[in-house]
Design a protein around this motif. Structure first.
Motif, short mmCIF file in Angstrom:
data_model
loop_
_atom_site.label_atom_id
_atom_site.label_comp_id
_atom_site.label_asym_id
_atom_site.label_seq_id
_atom_site.Cartn_x
_atom_site.Cartn_y
_atom_site.Cartn_z
N THR A 81 35.40 39.93 22.58
CA THR A 81 36.48 39.61 23.51
C THR A 81 36.06 40.01 24.92
N LEU A 82 36.23 39.08 25.86
CA LEU A 82 35.93 39.39 27.26
C LEU A 82 37.10 40.17 27.82
N ASP A 83 36.83 41.38 28.19
CA ASP A 83 37.87 42.24 28.74
C ASP A 83 37.43 42.66 30.14
N HIS A 84 37.30 41.68 31.02
CA HIS A 84 36.83 41.93 32.38
C HIS A 84 38.01 41.73 33.32
N PRO A 85 38.28 42.68 34.20
CA PRO A 85 39.47 42.59 35.06
C PRO A 85 39.34 41.65 36.25
N ALA A 86 38.17 41.05 36.45
CA ALA A 86 37.95 40.23 37.65
C ALA A 86 38.91 39.05 37.71
N SER A 87 39.42 38.81 38.90
CA SER A 87 40.24 37.64 39.18
C SER A 87 39.93 37.21 40.60
N PHE A 88 40.37 36.04 40.98
CA PHE A 88 40.13 35.60 42.34
C PHE A 88 40.87 36.48 43.35
N GLU A 89 41.94 37.12 42.93
CA GLU A 89 42.67 38.02 43.82
C GLU A 89 41.87 39.30 44.08
N THR A 90 41.06 39.74 43.11
CA THR A 90 40.33 41.00 43.26
C THR A 90 38.91 40.84 43.76
N LEU A 91 38.41 39.60 43.84
CA LEU A 91 37.03 39.38 44.28
C LEU A 91 36.87 39.67 45.77
N ALA A 92 35.80 40.38 46.11
CA ALA A 92 35.44 40.59 47.51
C ALA A 92 34.57 39.42 47.91
N MET A 93 35.19 38.43 48.55
CA MET A 93 34.50 37.19 48.88
C MET A 93 35.15 36.58 50.11
N GLU A 94 34.37 35.83 50.87
CA GLU A 94 34.93 35.16 52.04
C GLU A 94 36.10 34.28 51.59
N PRO A 95 37.26 34.40 52.24
CA PRO A 95 38.44 33.63 51.82
C PRO A 95 38.21 32.13 51.77
N GLU A 96 37.44 31.59 52.71
CA GLU A 96 37.18 30.14 52.71
C GLU A 96 36.37 29.72 51.50
N MET A 97 35.36 30.51 51.15
CA MET A 97 34.53 30.21 49.99
C MET A 97 35.35 30.35 48.70
N LYS A 98 36.15 31.38 48.61
CA LYS A 98 37.00 31.59 47.44
C LYS A 98 37.95 30.40 47.25
N LYS A 99 38.58 29.96 48.33
CA LYS A 99 39.50 28.82 48.26
C LYS A 99 38.75 27.55 47.86
N ALA A 100 37.56 27.35 48.41
CA ALA A 100 36.78 26.15 48.07
C ALA A 100 36.44 26.12 46.58
N ILE A 101 36.05 27.27 46.02
CA ILE A 101 35.71 27.33 44.59
C ILE A 101 36.96 27.09 43.74
N MET A 102 38.06 27.73 44.10
CA MET A 102 39.29 27.55 43.32
C MET A 102 39.77 26.09 43.39
N ASP A 103 39.70 25.47 44.56
CA ASP A 103 40.09 24.06 44.70
C ASP A 103 39.19 23.17 43.85
N ASP A 104 37.88 23.47 43.85
CA ASP A 104 36.94 22.68 43.06
C ASP A 104 37.23 22.81 41.57
N LEU A 105 37.54 24.02 41.11
CA LEU A 105 37.86 24.23 39.71
C LEU A 105 39.13 23.47 39.31
N GLU A 106 40.14 23.51 40.16
CA GLU A 106 41.39 22.79 39.86
C GLU A 106 41.16 21.28 39.82
#
Length: 144
Positions: A44-69
């Motif tokens: 079981t993957l029990d990793h707490p990472a989420s897009f809210e907790t990632l230390a990442m440039e906001p523009e890059m994070k949004k671009a990845i999330m938009d691409d996934l959706e």
């Protein structure tokens, strides 16, 4: 019935997705998955990472999330044009820069399993092809 049955089916799918336990599969895992599959063992993957907790440039994070959706919404399109419903990302960088956390955040966001494969353990392209075919559609397949 024309409205009720599709509504019930959609809600059932949403409940199933919300209760899905995300698995981390590996070829070298000492555990056998619940299907008795010895090729890919899982935990079981029990990793707490989420897009809210990632230390990442906001523009890059949004671009990845938009691409996934966008990718999720285009499954029928891929089927219609005869393409595999797969999405690839090339992640590179030194250890400790967040590649694994990004993969875990993506898996947690999409509710996709992860198939972890060490490329140095492979001896041919045909072996890689055979292994990749054995993974499921709703998965993230990082090649390390």
């Amino acid at each position: 019935m024309d409205e009720y049955l599709p509504f019930v089916l959609q809600k059932a799918e949403e409940i199933k997705d919300s209760e899905k336990v995300i698995k981390l599969y590996t070829r070298d895992c000492p555990y056998i998955d619940e299907d008795g599959n010895g090729f890919w063992g899982s935990i079981t993957l029990d990793h707490p990472a989420s897009f809210e907790t990632l230390a990442m440039e906001p523009e890059m994070k949004k671009a990845i999330m938009d691409d996934l959706e966008r990718f999720l919404k285009r499954r029928d399109y891929y089927r219609r044009v005869g393409r595999a419903w797969k999405r690839g990302y090339l992640l590179y960088g030194p250890p400790g820069t967040g590649k694994s956390s990004l993969i875990a955040a993506m898996a947690n966001h999409l509710k996709f399993d992860i198939y972890d494969l060490e490329l140095t353990s492979l001896h041919s392209n045909s072996e890689l092809r055979r292994i990749m075919i054995s993974t499921t559609n709703r998965s993230i397949d990082p090649l390390l």
